[in-house]
Design a protein around this motif. Sequence first.
Motif, PDB file in Angstrom:
ATOM      1  N   ASP A 311       0.827  -1.203   0.000  1.00 44.06           N
ATOM      2  CA  ASP A 311       0.000   0.000   0.000  1.00 44.06           C
ATOM      3  C   ASP A 311       0.861   1.253   0.000  1.00 44.06           C
ATOM      4  OD1 ASP A 311      -2.240  -1.553   0.104  1.00 44.06           O
ATOM      5  OD2 ASP A 311      -2.360  -1.518   2.289  1.00 44.06           O
ATOM      6  N   ILE A 312       0.370   2.236  -0.719  1.00 48.93           N
ATOM      7  CA  ILE A 312       1.042   3.536  -0.694  1.00 48.93           C
ATOM      8  C   ILE A 312       0.693   4.228   0.619  1.00 48.93           C
ATOM      9  CG2 ILE A 312       1.125   5.816  -1.759  1.00 48.93           C
ATOM     10  CD1 ILE A 312       0.530   4.486  -4.426  1.00 48.93           C
ATOM     11  N   VAL A 313       1.680   4.797   1.257  1.00 44.17           N
ATOM     12  CA  VAL A 313       1.448   5.474   2.530  1.00 44.17           C
ATOM     13  C   VAL A 313       1.393   6.983   2.300  1.00 44.17           C
ATOM     14  CG1 VAL A 313       2.406   5.929   4.819  1.00 44.17           C
ATOM     15  CG2 VAL A 313       2.622   3.641   3.792  1.00 44.17           C
ATOM     16  N   ASP A 314       0.321   7.587   2.806  1.00 42.81           N
ATOM     17  CA  ASP A 314       0.211   9.043   2.792  1.00 42.81           C
ATOM     18  C   ASP A 314       1.113   9.551   3.916  1.00 42.81           C
ATOM     19  OD1 ASP A 314      -0.446  11.678   3.056  1.00 42.81           O
ATOM     20  OD2 ASP A 314      -2.619  11.368   3.044  1.00 42.81           O
ATOM     21  N   PHE A 315       2.340   9.826   3.562  1.00 41.57           N
ATOM     22  CA  PHE A 315       3.388  10.021   4.561  1.00 41.57           C
ATOM     23  C   PHE A 315       3.145  11.253   5.433  1.00 41.57           C
ATOM     24  CE2 PHE A 315       8.169  10.434   5.442  1.00 41.57           C
ATOM     25  CZ  PHE A 315       8.202   9.338   6.282  1.00 41.57           C
ATOM     26  N   ASN A 316       2.607  12.311   4.838  1.00 37.73           N
ATOM     27  CA  ASN A 316       2.384  13.525   5.633  1.00 37.73           C
ATOM     28  C   ASN A 316       1.498  13.257   6.849  1.00 37.73           C
ATOM     29  OD1 ASN A 316       3.258  14.245   3.056  1.00 37.73           O
ATOM     30  ND2 ASN A 316       2.443  16.326   3.264  1.00 37.73           N
ATOM     31  N   LYS A 317       0.604  12.283   6.696  1.00 35.18           N
ATOM     32  CA  LYS A 317      -0.361  12.037   7.767  1.00 35.18           C
ATOM     33  C   LYS A 317       0.016  10.849   8.617  1.00 35.18           C
ATOM     34  CE  LYS A 317      -4.347  13.986   5.426  1.00 35.18           C
ATOM     35  NZ  LYS A 317      -5.225  13.590   4.333  1.00 35.18           N
ATOM     36  N   ASP A 318       1.135  10.256   8.335  1.00 39.23           N
ATOM     37  CA  ASP A 318       1.468   9.010   9.019  1.00 39.23           C
ATOM     38  C   ASP A 318       2.164   9.304  10.347  1.00 39.23           C
ATOM     39  OD1 ASP A 318       1.393   6.025   8.453  1.00 39.23           O
ATOM     40  OD2 ASP A 318       3.466   6.311   9.107  1.00 39.23           O
ATOM     41  N   ALA A 319       1.495   8.928  11.422  1.00 37.51           N
ATOM     42  CA  ALA A 319       2.000   9.303  12.748  1.00 37.51           C
ATOM     43  C   ALA A 319       2.883   8.233  13.375  1.00 37.51           C
ATOM     44  CB  ALA A 319       0.825   9.620  13.668  1.00 37.51           C
ATOM     45  N   GLY A 320       2.943   7.077  12.742  1.00 36.76           N
ATOM     46  CA  GLY A 320       3.715   5.991  13.332  1.00 36.76           C
ATOM     47  C   GLY A 320       5.215   6.175  13.165  1.00 36.76           C
ATOM     48  N   VAL A 321       5.949   5.275  13.797  1.00 35.17           N
ATOM     49  CA  VAL A 321       7.390   5.202  13.576  1.00 35.17           C
ATOM     50  C   VAL A 321       7.620   3.916  12.788  1.00 35.17           C
ATOM     51  CG1 VAL A 321       9.676   5.110  14.634  1.00 35.17           C
ATOM     52  CG2 VAL A 321       7.817   6.376  15.759  1.00 35.17           C
ATOM     53  N   ARG A 322       7.816   4.081  11.493  1.00 38.56           N
ATOM     54  CA  ARG A 322       7.920   2.916  10.601  1.00 38.56           C
ATOM     55  C   ARG A 322       9.374   2.516  10.466  1.00 38.56           C
ATOM     56  NH1 ARG A 322       4.433   1.819   6.735  1.00 38.56           N
ATOM     57  NH2 ARG A 322       2.361   2.571   7.226  1.00 38.56           N
ATOM     58  N   CYS A 323       9.636   1.260  10.703  1.00 42.16           N
ATOM     59  CA  CYS A 323      11.017   0.812  10.662  1.00 42.16           C
ATOM     60  C   CYS A 323      11.255  -0.122   9.477  1.00 42.16           C
ATOM     61  CB  CYS A 323      11.372   0.123  11.975  1.00 42.16           C
ATOM     62  SG  CYS A 323      11.323   1.315  13.337  1.00 42.16           S
ATOM     63  N   TYR A 324      12.285   0.177   8.743  1.00 39.91           N
ATOM     64  CA  TYR A 324      12.608  -0.579   7.524  1.00 39.91           C
ATOM     65  C   TYR A 324      14.088  -0.957   7.534  1.00 39.91           C
ATOM     66  CZ  TYR A 324       8.223   1.327   5.640  1.00 39.91           C
ATOM     67  OH  TYR A 324       6.904   1.661   5.426  1.00 39.91           O
ATOM     68  N   PRO A 325      14.413  -2.010   6.800  1.00 39.97           N
ATOM     69  CA  PRO A 325      15.827  -2.370   6.679  1.00 39.97           C
ATOM     70  C   PRO A 325      16.576  -1.420   5.748  1.00 39.97           C
ATOM     71  CG  PRO A 325      14.467  -3.849   5.359  1.00 39.97           C
ATOM     72  CD  PRO A 325      13.518  -2.985   6.139  1.00 39.97           C
ATOM     73  N   HIS A 326      15.816  -0.691   4.960  1.00 43.67           N
ATOM     74  CA  HIS A 326      16.461   0.252   4.047  1.00 43.67           C
ATOM     75  C   HIS A 326      15.451   1.322   3.666  1.00 43.67           C
ATOM     76  CE1 HIS A 326      19.597   1.366   1.106  1.00 43.67           C
ATOM     77  NE2 HIS A 326      18.567   1.911   0.479  1.00 43.67           N
ATOM     78  N   ILE A 327      15.894   2.550   3.648  1.00 40.31           N
ATOM     79  CA  ILE A 327      15.018   3.627   3.160  1.00 40.31           C
ATOM     80  C   ILE A 327      15.805   4.494   2.184  1.00 40.31           C
ATOM     81  CG2 ILE A 327      13.657   5.673   3.757  1.00 40.31           C
ATOM     82  CD1 ILE A 327      13.041   4.475   6.448  1.00 40.31           C
ATOM     83  N   THR A 328      15.179   4.736   1.049  1.00 37.21           N
ATOM     84  CA  THR A 328      15.715   5.701   0.094  1.00 37.21           C
ATOM     85  C   THR A 328      14.873   6.963   0.219  1.00 37.21           C
ATOM     86  OG1 THR A 328      16.314   3.927  -1.442  1.00 37.21           O
ATOM     87  CG2 THR A 328      16.164   6.150  -2.360  1.00 37.21           C
ATOM     88  N   VAL A 329      15.507   8.092   0.311  1.00 38.44           N
ATOM     89  CA  VAL A 329      14.769   9.355   0.308  1.00 38.44           C
ATOM     90  C   VAL A 329      15.141  10.100  -0.970  1.00 38.44           C
ATOM     91  CG1 VAL A 329      14.318  11.525   1.522  1.00 38.44           C
ATOM     92  CG2 VAL A 329      14.826   9.443   2.824  1.00 38.44           C
ATOM     93  N   GLY A 330      14.155  10.303  -1.810  1.00 40.06           N
ATOM     94  CA  GLY A 330      14.405  11.006  -3.069  1.00 40.06           C
ATOM     95  C   GLY A 330      14.288  10.079  -4.266  1.00 40.06           C
ATOM     96  N   LEU A 331      14.315  10.673  -5.448  1.00 37.74           N
ATOM     97  CA  LEU A 331      14.208   9.915  -6.701  1.00 37.74           C
ATOM     98  C   LEU A 331      15.353  10.286  -7.622  1.00 37.74           C
ATOM     99  CD1 LEU A 331      10.393  10.225  -7.548  1.00 37.74           C
ATOM    100  CD2 LEU A 331      11.559   8.280  -6.504  1.00 37.74           C
ATOM    101  N   ARG A 332      15.951   9.286  -8.218  1.00 42.31           N
ATOM    102  CA  ARG A 332      17.022   9.554  -9.177  1.00 42.31           C
ATOM    103  C   ARG A 332      16.432   9.955 -10.527  1.00 42.31           C
ATOM    104  NH1 ARG A 332      18.988   5.258  -6.194  1.00 42.31           N
ATOM    105  NH2 ARG A 332      20.897   5.911  -5.163  1.00 42.31           N
TER     106      ARG A 332
END
Length: 559
Positions: A311-332
């Motif tokens: 599912d796509i997450v509406d990040f602006n409204k997401d109040a949780g602390v989501r933990c991932y093994p890897h996060i990319t921030v941004g698009l190439r």
Amino acid sequence: MAADLPSSSSSSGVARALAHHHQAVLGFLLGLFVSLVLYTTVSGQFRSTSTIVVLQSTQAERTGQISMTSPPPVSSASSPPNNSTQVHDHIENGQTGEVIKTTGKEDLEDKNVAHATDVNNKTGNAQADKIDQLGQPANNASDKGYLIRQDGADGNNGSVKHGAPGKPICDLSDPRYDICEISGDARAIGVNRTVLYVPPAEERDTDGQEWAIKDQSRKQLVDIIEVNVKTLSAAQSLVAPECTSRHAVPAVVFAMNGLTSNPWHDFGDVLIPLFITTRAYDGEVQFLVTEIQSWFVDKYRLILTNLSRYDIVDFNKDAGVRCYPHITVGLRSHRDLGIDPARTPRNYTMLDFRLYIRDIFSLPPDSQGTPYKEANKKNETDGIDDGTEKQKPRLMLINRSGNRKFVNVPEISAAVQAAGFEVLVEEPSRDVRLEEFSRVVDSCDVLMGAHGAALTSFFFLRTGAAMLQVVPWGVDTAMRYFGVQAKEMMLQDVEYNIAAEESTLYEKYGKDHPMISDPESIHKQGWELTRQYFWLEQDIRINTTKFASMLHQLFQTLA
Ligand SMILES: *[C@@H]1O[C@H](CO)[C@@H](O)[C@H](O)[C@H]1NC(C)=O
Ligand SMILES: *[C@@H]1O[C@H](CO)[C@@H](O)[C@H](O)[C@H]1NC(C)=O
Ligand SMILES: *[C@@H]1O[C@H](CO)[C@@H](O)[C@H](O)[C@H]1NC(C)=O
Ligand SMILES: *[C@@H]1O[C@H](CO)[C@@H](O)[C@H](O)[C@H]1NC(C)=O
Ligand SMILES: *[C@@H]1O[C@H](CO)[C@@H](O)[C@H](O)[C@H]1NC(C)=O
Ligand SMILES: *[C@@H]1O[C@H](CO)[C@@H](O)[C@H](O)[C@H]1NC(C)=O
Ligand SMILES: *[C@@H]1O[C@H](CO)[C@@H](O)[C@H](O)[C@H]1NC(C)=O
Ligand SMILES: *[C@@H]1O[C@H](CO)[C@@H](O)[C@H](O)[C@H]1NC(C)=O
Ligand SMILES: *[C@@H]1O[C@H](CO)[C@@H](O)[C@H](O)[C@H]1NC(C)=O
Ligand SMILES: *[C@@H]1O[C@H](CO)[C@@H](O)[C@H](O)[C@H]1NC(C)=O
């Protein structure tokens, strides 16, 4: 294979593009802003105020337990990009040097206000030098980043260790985009626009580090709001926010706003960069979207749900602390509406992208010829070519309204038909349903339109079909924004460059006005004027006599 059409040959377009490049400054300015106009002139009326759908993730439930995600299939390990890979990217890179600043959001929504007036005057050799520097790839740019490391190129044999040592790498070196790759304990807190890296105990420092990242492919846009990326210090790590959900797959944080709204930017700024950044995950990745746009999610649902099966997450409204093994921030992003295969994990090309899109939309496989060829072939094998009425090649005529419109559509249609085509006049709106529209485009042998975003529908054409671009007077981005891409995607790239007499500017201002007698002199006066005259004020009255001869040649190439 490009059609060999004399007055419209696309090689002249290349020549122009190159000449353009040599005038580094002009290219620098035009490139970006012209693309902005593609946006402004189409999108203003579509800006929606609709409320954003909150797409709650159910992933937390599904992956309550952390298990390591398997790496994307290992392709042959490719070397990191080095300085020989990017020569052809200079023109594009040149447009987006980091000195560019755009004006505010109000402007983006106002069709008649320029986006970036403050850079019109950035001229001189210093700037050109800078462009060249920016055009050089950084040898250690993490362009293939995470995926490459997974592929074993940096020494491991393909077994991925998500917790592997490594601080978040925020790479700000590319002129188009900024990007961070965080491996290990990565925590995303949407409402705070924050992504944290909690280093393993033995690697903690007394100091943390922090970046502010524009999480889309045009890092110079003021509209894109930064996401904060932080490496926690030793002290901060001890009080790091607890995970409220843990996920097995990587996540990518990116923005859906910016210049999205017309297809050229939807694809060029988001979908192609997203493809470059995430396709190799084969759907095993989750999208955390800032400034989510419900229309965009709806319109491109097929693509988004293929690139990510979560599912796509509406990040602006997401109040949780989501933990991932890897996060990319941004698009190439490599260039305007383009891909540099050498900088992608699996050497993806624009052709791959077109075929991927066709696949996603369930269009016929590429082994199928163009509709017209296919129909011919069928009749041959069926042996029923008895001279009865033949199927004609079909041409879709994009009927722009607003600027750069054809003022004599009926005459053009008649000429197209007289040349042996079936004609289909279309006016795709932003809300067009692509599931259906893609089929209509697929059924056509030729997609014809004035230089403008609607030509982006060329992704739905079949191999060997033609994009017939009508190039308005004084507009010189035909190759760069569509022609090069069409060729790379194995479409016929056909340009019809209108004569001055076919421009309504000619009627309006007369043959002695510099915009008619010397368009280059207008270009030299800056983007504002160029845009006003050639992009906004101009309509097109095609000389159907002249046009007919091109149509006849095009017809031959389709048989
Ligand atoms: C560039 O690539 C070539 C060929 O792969 C390689 O021999 C060379 O070492 C590379 N240069 C750098 C700086 O990586
Ligand atoms: C452009 O810059 C030059 C030199 O910096 C300045 O003299 C000129 O007034 C500027 N022109 C505009 C339109 O800002
Ligand atoms: C690239 O590597 C060099 C040395 O290996 C380093 O000095 C430089 O900061 C690195 N650049 C980036 C963008 O990581
Ligand atoms: C890959 O490396 C891991 C750990 O280094 C090792 O256990 C594994 O046997 C290796 N696999 C292959 C196919 O070499
Ligand atoms: C978000 O930031 C606020 C203010 O800094 C902080 O109080 C809050 O704990 C943060 N939220 C989370 C989930 O960390
Ligand atoms: C994406 O589409 C491809 C076909 O192009 C298909 O094989 C794959 O399973 C799809 N992935 C997802 C996550 O739907
Ligand atoms: C990607 O392209 C490079 C250079 O063209 C080539 O050496 C490499 O094998 C290719 N990689 C893949 C996975 O095709
Ligand atoms: C093929 O034959 C069918 C039936 O006779 C006809 O309708 C169609 O137009 C023909 N197509 C071509 C390309 O000749
Ligand atoms: C083309 O668009 C114009 C206005 O946008 C409209 O008046 C005209 O009917 C359209 N032509 C066709 C053939 O659809
Ligand atoms: C249209 O083009 C033809 C052929 O190039 C030319 O002879 C004719 O003068 C043009 N008509 C107009 C109105 O410009």
